[in-house]
Design an enzyme around this catalytic site. Structure first.
Site, short mmCIF file in Angstrom:
data_model
loop_
_atom_site.label_atom_id
_atom_site.label_comp_id
_atom_site.label_asym_id
_atom_site.label_seq_id
_atom_site.Cartn_x
_atom_site.Cartn_y
_atom_site.Cartn_z
N HIS A 152 41.15 34.32 44.65
CA HIS A 152 40.64 35.06 43.52
C HIS A 152 41.60 34.65 42.42
CE1 HIS A 152 44.51 36.32 45.20
NE2 HIS A 152 44.91 37.06 44.17
N ASP A 153 42.39 33.70 42.38
CA ASP A 153 43.15 33.16 41.26
C ASP A 153 42.72 31.81 40.82
OD1 ASP A 153 44.99 35.28 41.37
OD2 ASP A 153 46.06 34.27 43.13
C1 NOJ Z 1 49.65 36.09 43.30
C2 NOJ Z 1 48.31 36.76 43.53
O1 NOJ Z 1 47.23 36.16 44.24
C3 NOJ Z 1 47.82 37.08 42.11
O2 NOJ Z 1 46.43 37.73 41.84
C4 NOJ Z 1 48.88 37.94 41.45
O3 NOJ Z 1 48.47 38.06 40.00
C5 NOJ Z 1 50.23 37.50 41.36
N1 NOJ Z 1 50.50 37.04 42.73
C6 NOJ Z 1 51.32 38.45 40.97
O4 NOJ Z 1 51.18 39.38 42.21
#
Ligand code: NOJ
Ligand code: MG
Length: 526
Positions: free
Chosen positions: A330-331
């Site tokens: 999702h990132d």
């Molecule tokens: C990693 C997560 O996958 C991401 O979506 C999030 O914004 C950051 N860590 C902070 O928790």
């Protein structure tokens, strides 16, 4: 033979599917996915052939970072449902032989967590030391030069007490102080809360950022930085990332996971160099069962490069450590967008035939692509903080399209992000099409379950050229070979075998010894 019959632990032979709950299935028409929605779709996941479902955070949260900012580690946000809904989902998953993994976010709470509210009240607060507070630097500015992962200083001044607090991520995500034993106990308690309820494991968030240099020294500049890496990468996180104490925390988490009759699974999220993330297996495998392997997530899609990464990883794995592979989450950019839809079928074959546990990000099985987000619909705080650099994650978080009806079967309301509702992107259409990406994923997952050589066999490279990457998986005398064509030209398969699976579509009358443009195939070697 089912995958469950293998003697290895379930998480070695099995596969993980990541559900991003806001975008999986909405059950109440608010345009945001929820727990009851996930439960409605469990048959889809069981039918796909995955073994475990990792659900991104569902805890109470003001949603500054869409659930990665938590106000209570032991409850469910009303947006997603209730604890009862969670128990119901868990029971329904277990009834289908599906494991449930939660997301554990140890590094930071929400700004609105009661712990932080208490901590910020006064310098003498009983919970002051639960977070990381420091006096301003000599110039009145932040105590050091650290940059937040989402841009801007990693410190915010709290006027009430005249001190800065550390936030490795958003201002709304104050970093917890894991050097304080009370914090450790409170967080371990939260893990046990879910384990005791029957949860099968955790994906642990951003572990490399959990512990920080006691002297809070300035980070050095990164000479290789370019803006598309995001502002935080303009420094090397020497004093803020991968501190050795993280491993002590991880080891304690593992001890807790092991204290249950059926050991709980721990997957760790840590980006970094190969050595850095492999370290989280821990000495004598006392750390995470699976530190996520992100080598493929940004890799250039060429035969030599991918083969090189696979060989490097295989060679560097600690003894008896179990490998794992990831194409997206999702990132990060959707794999089909990053390497081109024409390569996405071959990438699925790679993910599901390399040695180790694969994690599938929801929608990969449909070939979902990044969805352009109009400026007035941007949700991700990263895009809002650092606009226009392509850092925003909304395009990879758009809802799954289930059918061609209104709201794509995802919601009866207005979806929180736009939906790619092209008919060919829907589960409904792909279900009915033997040549669809969904059918390919199902066939690959079924093959993994059927073939011990794929589920647990050894790995060896067979051949690497400009166009081809071929490798073998072997279980005793049983040898399965995989051939991947990275080129647009047809390629002759360089070994003799019986075809088990191919990415060629049924209509094209595949020649079993030839790989079509960007094709891939799996053979049993004679
Ligand atoms: C990693 C997560 O996958 C991401 O979506 C999030 O914004 C950051 N860590 C902070 O928790
Ligand atoms: Mg909903």
């Amino acid at each position: 033979m089912s995958g469950k019959a293998h003697s290895l632990e379930w998480w070695k032979t099995g596969s993980v599917y990541q559900v991003y709950p806001r975008s999986f299935q909405d059950s109440d028409g608010d345009g945001i996915g929820d727990l009851a929605g996930i439960e409605q779709r469990l048959d889809y996941l069981a039918g796909l052939g995955v073994d475990a479902v990792w659900i991104s955070p569902i805890y109470p949260s003001p949603m500054a970072d869409f659930g990665y900012d938590i106000t209570d580690y032991c409850d469910v946000d009303p947006m997603f449902g209730t604890l009862e809904d969670f128990d119901s989902l868990l029971a329904a998953a277990h009834a289908r032989d599906l494991k449930i993994l939660m997301d554990f976010v140890p590094g930071h709470t929400s700004l609105e967590h009661p712990w932080f509210a208490e901590s910020r009240k006064s310098r003498k607060s009983a919970r002051r030391d639960w977070y990381i507070w420091r006096d301003p630097g000599p110039d009145g500015g932040p105590p050091n030069n650290w940059i937040s992962e989402f841009g801007g200083p990693a410190w915010t001044l709290d006027p009430a007490t005249g001190q800065y607090y550390l936030h490795i991520f958003l201002t709304e995500q104050p970093s917890l102080n894991w050097r304080n034993p009370e914090v450790c106990e409170a967080m371990y308690g939260a893990m046990r809360f879910w384990f005791d309820r029957g949860v099968d494991g955790f994906r642990v968030d951003a572990v490399e950022h959990m512990v920080h240099d006691t002297q809070l020294r300035d980070n050095p500049p990164n000479p290789d930085w370019v803006p598309s890496m995001g502002p935080a990468r303009s420094h090397i996180g020497r004093y803020s990332q991968h501190q050795p104490e993280v491993l002590e925390v991880v080891r304690e988490m593992r001890r807790i996971a092991q204290s249950y009759p059926e050991e709980k699974l721990l997957i760790g999220e840590a980006y970094g160099t190969l050595d850095q993330f492999l370290a989280y297996y821990g000495a004598e495998l006392s750390g995470f069962h699976l530190p996520f392997n992100f080598l493929l997530i940004g890799a250039t899609w060429s035969a030599r490069n991918i083969a090189g990464l696979v060989e490097t990883y295989e060679a560097a794995l600690p003894e008896r450590a179990w490998p794992n592979w990831v194409l997206g989450n999702h990132d990060r950019a959707r794999i089909a967008s990053r390497i081109g839809p024409e390569n996405a079928r071959a990438a699925a074959v790679v993910l599901l035939t390399l040695r180790g546990t694969p994690t599938i990000y929801q929608g990969e099985e449909l070939g979902m692509e990044n969805v352009p987000i109009p400026p007035d619909r941007v949700m991700d705080p990263w895009e809002k903080n650092v606009p226009g650099e392509g850092l925003g994650r909304d395009p990879v978080r758009t809802p799954l399209a289930w059918d061609t009806g209104a709201g794509a079967g995802f919601t009866s309301g207005t979806p929180w992000l736009p939906i790619d509702d092209r008919p060919e992107m829907t589960v409904e259409r792909q279900n009915a099409d033997p040549d669809s990406m969904l059918s390919l994923y199902r066939a690959l997952l079924a093959l993994r379950r059927r073939e011990p050589a794929l589920a647990k066999g050894s790995y060896a490279t067979l051949q690497v050229s400009e166009a081809l990457f071929c490798y073998e998986r072997r279980d005793n005398s049983d040898r399965i070979a995989v051939a991947i064509n990275f080129s647009a030209e047809r390629q002759t398969v360089p070994f003799e075998g019986d075809l088990l699976l191919s990415t060629e579509t049924t209509g094209s009358g595949p020649d079993p010894d030839v790989l079509g443009s960007h094709g891939a195939a799996i053979y049993r070697l004679r």
